[in-house]
Write a protein that holds these residues in place. Sequence first.
Motif, mmCIF file in Angstrom:
data_model
loop_
_atom_site.group_PDB
_atom_site.id
_atom_site.type_symbol
_atom_site.label_atom_id
_atom_site.label_comp_id
_atom_site.label_asym_id
_atom_site.label_seq_id
_atom_site.Cartn_x
_atom_site.Cartn_y
_atom_site.Cartn_z
ATOM 1 N N ALA A 13 37.454 -0.816 -20.418
ATOM 2 C CA ALA A 13 38.509 -1.828 -20.443
ATOM 3 C C ALA A 13 39.700 -1.483 -19.551
ATOM 4 N N VAL A 14 39.913 -0.220 -19.288
ATOM 5 C CA VAL A 14 41.138 0.149 -18.560
ATOM 6 C C VAL A 14 40.890 0.614 -17.129
ATOM 7 N N LEU A 15 39.629 0.899 -16.793
ATOM 8 C CA LEU A 15 39.363 1.548 -15.501
ATOM 9 C C LEU A 15 39.814 0.722 -14.300
ATOM 10 N N LYS A 21 46.255 0.853 -10.017
ATOM 11 C CA LYS A 21 47.557 1.527 -10.065
ATOM 12 C C LYS A 21 47.549 2.819 -9.265
ATOM 13 N N ILE A 22 46.477 3.589 -9.437
ATOM 14 C CA ILE A 22 46.478 4.912 -8.815
ATOM 15 C C ILE A 22 46.297 4.793 -7.297
ATOM 16 N N SER A 23 45.562 3.764 -6.817
ATOM 17 C CA SER A 23 45.436 3.624 -5.352
ATOM 18 C C SER A 23 46.761 3.196 -4.755
ATOM 19 N N GLU A 24 47.496 2.358 -5.494
ATOM 20 C CA GLU A 24 48.826 1.965 -5.030
ATOM 21 C C GLU A 24 49.693 3.200 -4.796
ATOM 22 N N VAL A 25 49.661 4.091 -5.775
ATOM 23 C CA VAL A 25 50.495 5.290 -5.706
ATOM 24 C C VAL A 25 50.034 6.226 -4.604
ATOM 25 N N THR A 26 48.720 6.458 -4.542
ATOM 26 C CA THR A 26 48.231 7.442 -3.574
ATOM 27 C C THR A 26 48.345 6.935 -2.141
ATOM 28 N N ALA A 27 48.358 5.598 -1.952
ATOM 29 C CA ALA A 27 48.479 5.044 -0.598
ATOM 30 C C ALA A 27 49.795 5.471 0.050
ATOM 31 N N LYS A 28 50.808 5.708 -0.793
ATOM 32 C CA LYS A 28 52.131 6.049 -0.259
ATOM 33 C C LYS A 28 52.293 7.539 0.010
ATOM 34 N N ILE A 29 51.279 8.327 -0.349
ATOM 35 C CA ILE A 29 51.394 9.775 -0.209
ATOM 36 C C ILE A 29 50.515 10.240 0.946
ATOM 37 N N PRO A 30 51.070 11.050 1.870
ATOM 38 C CA PRO A 30 50.310 11.449 3.057
ATOM 39 C C PRO A 30 49.071 12.305 2.762
ATOM 40 N N GLU A 31 49.098 13.087 1.660
ATOM 41 C CA GLU A 31 47.952 13.951 1.349
ATOM 42 C C GLU A 31 46.668 13.142 1.149
ATOM 43 N N GLY A 84 40.014 20.142 -4.387
ATOM 44 C CA GLY A 84 41.354 20.015 -3.816
ATOM 45 C C GLY A 84 42.139 21.316 -3.774
ATOM 46 N N ASP A 85 43.242 21.302 -3.022
ATOM 47 C CA ASP A 85 44.165 22.440 -2.988
ATOM 48 C C ASP A 85 45.055 22.429 -4.217
ATOM 49 N N ALA A 86 45.061 21.284 -4.899
ATOM 50 C CA ALA A 86 45.768 21.166 -6.174
ATOM 51 C C ALA A 86 45.036 20.099 -6.967
ATOM 52 N N ALA A 87 45.202 20.142 -8.287
ATOM 53 C CA ALA A 87 44.528 19.143 -9.117
ATOM 54 C C ALA A 87 45.507 18.562 -10.122
ATOM 55 N N ILE A 88 45.299 17.292 -10.456
ATOM 56 C CA ILE A 88 46.144 16.627 -11.450
ATOM 57 C C ILE A 88 45.251 15.962 -12.494
ATOM 58 N N PRO A 89 45.128 16.545 -13.695
ATOM 59 C CA PRO A 89 44.395 15.854 -14.756
ATOM 60 C C PRO A 89 45.242 14.695 -15.271
ATOM 61 N N ILE A 90 44.629 13.538 -15.434
ATOM 62 C CA ILE A 90 45.389 12.379 -15.878
ATOM 63 C C ILE A 90 44.521 11.542 -16.817
ATOM 64 N N ASP A 91 45.136 10.970 -17.864
ATOM 65 C CA ASP A 91 44.403 10.067 -18.756
ATOM 66 C C ASP A 91 44.247 8.722 -18.064
ATOM 67 N N VAL A 92 43.080 8.104 -18.205
ATOM 68 C CA VAL A 92 42.869 6.848 -17.484
ATOM 69 C C VAL A 92 43.490 5.654 -18.200
ATOM 70 N N ASP A 93 44.055 5.867 -19.390
ATOM 71 C CA ASP A 93 44.612 4.720 -20.122
ATOM 72 C C ASP A 93 46.033 4.388 -19.672
ATOM 73 N N LEU A 94 46.487 5.030 -18.577
ATOM 74 C CA LEU A 94 47.809 4.794 -17.993
ATOM 75 C C LEU A 94 48.959 5.200 -18.916
ATOM 76 N N GLN A 95 48.655 6.054 -19.885
ATOM 77 C CA GLN A 95 49.749 6.602 -20.699
ATOM 78 C C GLN A 95 50.499 7.663 -19.903
ATOM 79 N N ASP A 96 49.799 8.265 -18.948
ATOM 80 C CA ASP A 96 50.455 9.184 -18.027
ATOM 81 C C ASP A 96 50.775 8.365 -16.778
ATOM 82 N N PRO A 97 52.041 8.113 -16.488
ATOM 83 C CA PRO A 97 52.374 7.212 -15.371
ATOM 84 C C PRO A 97 52.003 7.822 -14.019
ATOM 85 N N PRO A 98 51.134 7.135 -13.245
ATOM 86 C CA PRO A 98 50.722 7.645 -11.930
ATOM 87 C C PRO A 98 51.905 7.803 -10.969
#
Length: 308
Positions: A13-15, A21-31, A84-98
């Motif tokens: 239901a949330v994917l 949301k997460i592509s929006e955020v990552t699009a703005k980051i050069p990495e 990756g050179d770094a990792a970010i675990p995140i819940d997919v229910d968007l409780q952790d704001p991307p």
Amino acid sequence: MISILCPCYNEEAVLDLFFEKISEVTAKIPEEFEFVCVNDGSKDNTLEVLKNHAEKDSRIKIIDLSRNFGKEAALTAAIDYCKGDAAIPIDVDLQDPPELISKMIEKWREGYEVILARRTDRSSDSYLKRTTAKMFYRLHNLISNPEIPENVGDFRLIDRKVINALKELKESHRFMKGLFAWAGFKTFTLDYKRNARSSGTSKFNGWKLWNLAIEGITSFSTAPLTLWLYLGGAIAFSAFAYGFWIFIRTIIFGIELPGYASLVCLILLFGGLQLLGVGILGEYLGRTYIESKQRPVYIIREIYESES
Ligand code: UDP
Ligand code: MG
């Protein structure tokens, strides 16, 4: 490259919203990014939804586990696998704001190896969950070393050095928050407000959380075992003192017939205490038993990854 680690259990239901949301955020980051999604034995269409997204976006990798192993195991799989050179675990229910990801990466570039995300406002969680969580952190930090930071979930950024350190921890009982804290490293803490789940329901009921709490305490402290040494010692000492007092009293005043009720109470009290002690011993023994089998933490059915 940064790896985003997403454990998914019945999250169809949330994917869609999550990836949007997460592509929006990552699009703005050069990495560069990769998304390591672990399907933790979902019983709904999570895997199909993930596969659909992976077809459109080659950065998405899917690890399909053979059954539900729990969030800690799913996260372990993602940590073992991510490149990756770094990792970010995140819940997919968007409780952790991307949105916090860009700030985390900023701090990471400044040289911090762990960037924690602390929830300042948990009003989206129920009162019961908040108070029990607080009690857990209190008790855990009282008897365990190192302390785990309060109100910090699995949402955080960890450097490759930390990832490699975590891979060295082979135990099969995995309390990730504790393992993260145990690894140490240079840490920075960001604050954020915890949102309500965007849709779907929480996968953690009271019983699962209770078990997670026991896991956390028994994995990082043996204080509950040592407690019995002191408790037993104190009881034995008072029994001895009381016996001595009765002996003196009998010699001076002669024999009398003492209360029957108090005797029953004492028998019940000590019976209960002994069972409690044996129970705690059993808890640790059981963990040692499971650990000694050295079973893998998770089993992978298949990995889906585009060839590029
Ligand atoms: N999760 C998982 N396996 C489980 C339970 C949960 O992979 O057995 C994932 C779930 O899909 C979500 C994250 O762990 O991405 C957090 O779960 P949830 O939001 O239900 O927990 P809460 O936020 O209520 O503590
Ligand atoms: Mg949640």
